[in-house]
Write a protein that holds these residues in place. Structure first.
Motif, PDB file in Angstrom:
ATOM      1  N   VAL A 200       0.717  -1.285   0.081  1.00  0.00           N
ATOM      2  CA  VAL A 200       0.059   0.062   0.002  1.00  0.00           C
ATOM      3  C   VAL A 200       0.897   1.115  -0.089  1.00  0.00           C
ATOM      4  O   VAL A 200       0.771   2.380  -0.853  1.00  0.00           O
ATOM      5  N   PHE A 201       1.723   1.268   0.961  1.00  0.00           N
ATOM      6  CA  PHE A 201       2.587   2.282   1.088  1.00  0.00           C
ATOM      7  C   PHE A 201       3.656   2.809  -0.224  1.00  0.00           C
ATOM      8  O   PHE A 201       3.963   3.847  -0.455  1.00  0.00           O
ATOM      9  N   GLN A 202       3.812   1.760  -0.876  1.00  0.00           N
ATOM     10  CA  GLN A 202       4.780   1.639  -2.198  1.00  0.00           C
ATOM     11  C   GLN A 202       3.887   2.312  -3.171  1.00  0.00           C
ATOM     12  O   GLN A 202       4.333   2.713  -4.478  1.00  0.00           O
ATOM     13  N   THR A 203       2.564   2.291  -3.366  1.00  0.00           N
ATOM     14  CA  THR A 203       1.696   2.328  -4.283  1.00  0.00           C
ATOM     15  C   THR A 203       1.111   3.696  -4.398  1.00  0.00           C
ATOM     16  O   THR A 203       0.959   4.222  -5.597  1.00  0.00           O
ATOM     17  N   ALA A 204       0.358   4.335  -3.181  1.00  0.00           N
ATOM     18  CA  ALA A 204       0.009   5.448  -3.479  1.00  0.00           C
ATOM     19  C   ALA A 204      -0.139   6.228  -2.024  1.00  0.00           C
ATOM     20  O   ALA A 204       0.121   5.565  -0.868  1.00  0.00           O
ATOM     21  N   PRO A 205      -0.241   7.613  -2.146  1.00  0.00           N
ATOM     22  CA  PRO A 205      -0.403   8.334  -0.739  1.00  0.00           C
ATOM     23  C   PRO A 205      -1.545   7.661  -0.005  1.00  0.00           C
ATOM     24  O   PRO A 205      -2.475   7.276  -0.520  1.00  0.00           O
ATOM     25  N   LEU A 206      -1.727   8.110   1.296  1.00  0.00           N
ATOM     26  CA  LEU A 206      -2.573   7.542   2.167  1.00  0.00           C
ATOM     27  C   LEU A 206      -3.194   8.911   3.049  1.00  0.00           C
ATOM     28  O   LEU A 206      -2.498   9.943   3.501  1.00  0.00           O
ATOM     29  N   ILE A 207      -4.718   8.685   3.234  1.00  0.00           N
ATOM     30  CA  ILE A 207      -5.208   9.538   4.128  1.00  0.00           C
ATOM     31  C   ILE A 207      -5.854   8.438   5.429  1.00  0.00           C
ATOM     32  O   ILE A 207      -6.375   7.757   5.078  1.00  0.00           O
ATOM     33  N   PRO A 208      -5.179   8.721   6.362  1.00  0.00           N
ATOM     34  CA  PRO A 208      -5.399   7.750   7.563  1.00  0.00           C
ATOM     35  C   PRO A 208      -6.441   8.469   8.128  1.00  0.00           C
ATOM     36  O   PRO A 208      -6.501   9.628   8.423  1.00  0.00           O
ATOM     37  N   VAL A 209      -7.505   7.849   8.808  1.00  0.00           N
ATOM     38  CA  VAL A 209      -8.662   8.127   9.747  1.00  0.00           C
ATOM     39  C   VAL A 209      -8.357   7.526  10.994  1.00  0.00           C
ATOM     40  O   VAL A 209      -8.286   6.202  11.106  1.00  0.00           O
ATOM     41  N   ARG A 210      -8.543   8.372  12.153  1.00  0.00           N
ATOM     42  CA  ARG A 210      -8.530   7.513  13.595  1.00  0.00           C
ATOM     43  C   ARG A 210      -9.638   6.765  13.953  1.00  0.00           C
ATOM     44  O   ARG A 210     -10.756   7.377  13.477  1.00  0.00           O
ATOM     45  N   GLY A 211      -9.462   5.542  14.116  1.00  0.00           N
ATOM     46  CA  GLY A 211     -10.707   4.780  14.763  1.00  0.00           C
ATOM     47  C   GLY A 211     -10.831   4.786  16.253  1.00  0.00           C
ATOM     48  O   GLY A 211      -9.971   5.230  17.017  1.00  0.00           O
ATOM     49  N   ASN A 212     -11.638   4.094  16.566  1.00  0.00           N
ATOM     50  CA  ASN A 212     -11.892   4.102  18.165  1.00  0.00           C
ATOM     51  C   ASN A 212     -10.769   3.048  18.760  1.00  0.00           C
ATOM     52  O   ASN A 212     -10.659   3.107  19.868  1.00  0.00           O
TER      53      ASN A 212
END
Length: 456
Positions: A200-212
Motif C-alpha cells: 500500500v505504502f509503495q503504491t499511493a499516498p494515504l489519508i489515515p482516519v483515526r478509529g476507536n
C-alpha cells in the motif's frame, strides 16, 4: 521486510553513495496527507541511543535533488523509545522519490482517478477475542495483507484507511502471533499495520482516519506518534492522553481525545476527514452527550469547509452516520441502527443536515461491508470496515436479512431495495465516471461484489 528492501539496480551508484550517509534501519515509509491538506513523507527509523532527541534522519532523493527529513518529535512515548519518525513535505513534482538505499515513495497526485478504501484491518487479540493472525484462509484467519496487496494491484493513486489499524491489544496470542507483539508498542503497530501495509505504502499516498481502537483508552500513543495529521507540539510525551477523563490538556491547550475536521482538496473533489474516535457509547445504547455537544460544533466547521470548496466533497469518518450494527453471535445475531451519537449531534446542529456539497460519506467500524442510500436528501453511506479484522455476525442468510436487521434498516430510513451488505473480507474502489463516481466493493481476490454510482 522483503517488500520494503527492493532491488537497487535502478538507482546504481547514486543510491550506494547515499546509503553511506545514513546507516540506520528504516522500518517503514509512506506518504500521507496532513491537517493542512498537504502531502508529507514519513519514515520510521532506529533511535540513536547516544542522542535520541538528536537522531539523524535520511534524505529523500528525486532526480538530482535531495530533500532533508526532520524528526517529527524528539521525544518518544512509552513503547516507542527505539524508533523515531522522520518527515518531509512532498508534492506532485517529486517523481521517482526514494529514501536510500531502496525505499520507494509514491508521488502524490493533484487529482486521483482511482481511490482504494480500506478499514478495520488489525488482527484482533483483545478481551478474550483472539483471531488467527497467520492470514492463511478466509473465514478463520487474518486476511488484511492479502486484501491490501490485492487492492494495490488495482494501481490506485490514493488510499483512504477509515480507521482501526491496531487490534493487538491484550491477552494471549493464537496462531501466527508473537506475544511480544501484543500491546500498544511499536512492535505491535509494526506487526498489525506497517509490515502488512508495505505494498500500500509503495503504491499511493494515504489519508489515515483515526478509529476507536486508536482512541485515548487504546492505541492513542502510536496514532499520534506515527499517523496523526498534525504536528506534535509537546516538548515531552504526556503520560495520559490529554483531555481524557480530566487529564490535563497539552501545552498548546489541545484535547487529544478528538482532533478537528480538516480537508484534503484535489482538482475535482475534496475529502473532509472527521475524527469520531472519542464517542463513548456503542451499538444500541444512548447517545454520548459529551460527544454530541462537541460534534454539533464540528458540523458547523464541516459545513463551512464544504461550502467554501469549489469542488464536491466526501465526508470520511470512522464511525458511520447510518449503518446496521451487527453483534451478538452467529447463532443468535443482533442488529441495531448506528451511530446514535452522530445522528443526534447532526439533528441538534445549526444546519440539521449535512450540506448538499457532501456527495457521499464513508466509514468503517462495522465489520461488514455495507452501502445505504436514502430518498430524503442524505448522501449515500458506504461502510468499508471489513478489510481484515474479525468479522461481525452476518445480517442474514442466503442474502435475506434477518428480522432484527430489517427493523434496523427501517429505523435508519434507508432504501430497502438498494441496501448492500457482505460478510467477505473486502476493500473499496472509487473511480470518476461521466458526472458520477463509480463505487465498488471487491473481495480479497479482487472480484467485484457490488457497484453503484453516486452523482458528483
Amino acid at each position: 521486510m522483503i517488500k520494503l528492501t527492493l532491488a537497487l539496480t535502478a538507482f546504481g551508484l547514486m543510491a550506494t553513495q547515499a546509503s553511506a550517509q545514513f546507516k540506520g534501519n528504516i522500518y517503514a515509509g509512506w506518504v500521507q496527507y496532513t491537517g493542512d491538506g498537504t502531502a508529507q513523507a514519513r519514515v520510521v527509523i532506529d533511535t540513536d541511543p547516544a542522542n535520541p532527541a538528536g537522531t539523524k534522519c535520511p534524505d529523500i532523493r528525486h532526480g538530482n535533488t535531495k530533500t532533508p527529513m526532520t524528526l517529527r518529535s524528539g521525544f518518544a512515548p512509552l513503547g516507542f523509545e527505539g524508533v523515531r519518525v522522520c518527515v518531509a513535505p512532498v508534492d506532485s513534482t517529486m517523481v521517482g522519490m526514494f529514501v536510500p538505499p531502496a525505499l520507494r515513495l509514491p508521488t502524490p497526485s493533484t487529482d486521483p482517478q482511482k481511490i482504494a478504501v480500506l478499514g478495520d484491518t488489525g488482527c484482533r487479540v483483545a478481551y478474550g477475542i483472539v483471531q488467527n493472525c497467520t492470514g492463511d484462509g478466509q473465514g478463520k484467519a487474518w486476511d488484511y495483507e492479502a486484501v491490501a496487496d490485492r487492492a494495490a494491484q488495482d494501481a490506485p493513486d490514493l488510499f483512504i484507511h477509515v480507521g482501526d489499524m491496531h487490534y493487538r491489544e491484550t491477552g494471549t496470542c493464537d496462531e501466527g502471533c508473537h506475544q511480544s507483539n501484543i500491546g500498544f508498542s511499536w512492535a505491535s503497530w509494526k506487526a498489525d499495520f506497517f509490515d502488512p501495509s508495505a505494498t500500500v505504502f509503495q503504491t499511493a499516498p494515504l489519508i489515515p482516519v483515526r478509529g476507536n481502537h486508536e482512541d485515548c483508552t487504546r492505541a492513542w500513543k502510536g496514532w499520534f506518534y506515527l499517523l496523526d495529521p498534525n504536528p506534535i507540539e509537546a516538548t515531552s510525551w504526556p503520560a495520559s492522553c490529554p483531555g481524557k477523563n480530566g487529564a490535563p490538556l497539552d501545552a498548546g491547550g489541545n484535547d487529544w481525545s478528538y482532533t478537528l475536521p480538516y480537508p484534503v482538496t484535489f482538482d475535482s473533489f475534496q475529502v473532509i476527514v472527521m475524527d469520531t474516535a472519542r464517542i463513548d457509547n456503542d451499538y444500541g445504547s444512548r447517545p454520548d452527550q459529551g460527544a454530541v455537544d462537541q460534534y454539533k460544533v464540528e458540523f458547523s466547521a464541516i459545513e463551512l469547509i464544504a461550502e467554501q470548496a469549489a469542488v464536491p466533497s466526501w465526508l470520511v469518518t470512522h464511525r458511520p452516520f447510518w449503518a446496521i450494527a451487527s453483534y451478538g453471535s452467529e447463532a443468535a445475531p443482533k442488529a441495531s441502527p448506528t451511530d446514535q451519537t452522530l445522528q443526534v449531534a447532526l439533528a441538534q446542529s445549526v444546519q440539521k443536515a449535512l450540506p448538499s456539497q457532501i456527495k457521499l460519506t464513508m466509514a468503517g467500524h462495522i465489520h461488514l461491508a455495507q452501502q445505504l442510500s436514502f430518498s430524503d436528501g442524505r448522501p449515500s453511506q458506504f461502510v468499508f470496515g471489513n478489510s481484515g479484522t474479525k468479522r461481525d455476525p452476518e445480517l442474514g442468510t442466503g442474502g435475506v436479512l434477518h428480522s432484527n436487521a430489517k427493523r434496523a434498516l427501517g429505523r435508519l430510513g434507508a432504501n430497502t431495495n438498494d441496501f448492500f451488505w457482505s460478510y467477505h473480507f473486502s476493500y473499496g474502489l472509487i473511480t470518476p465516471g461521466s458526472g458520477v463516481w463509480d463505487v465498488s466493493f471487491h473481495d480479497a481476490a479482487g472480484q467485484k461484489m457490488h457497484s453503484t454510482s453516486v452523482a458528483q
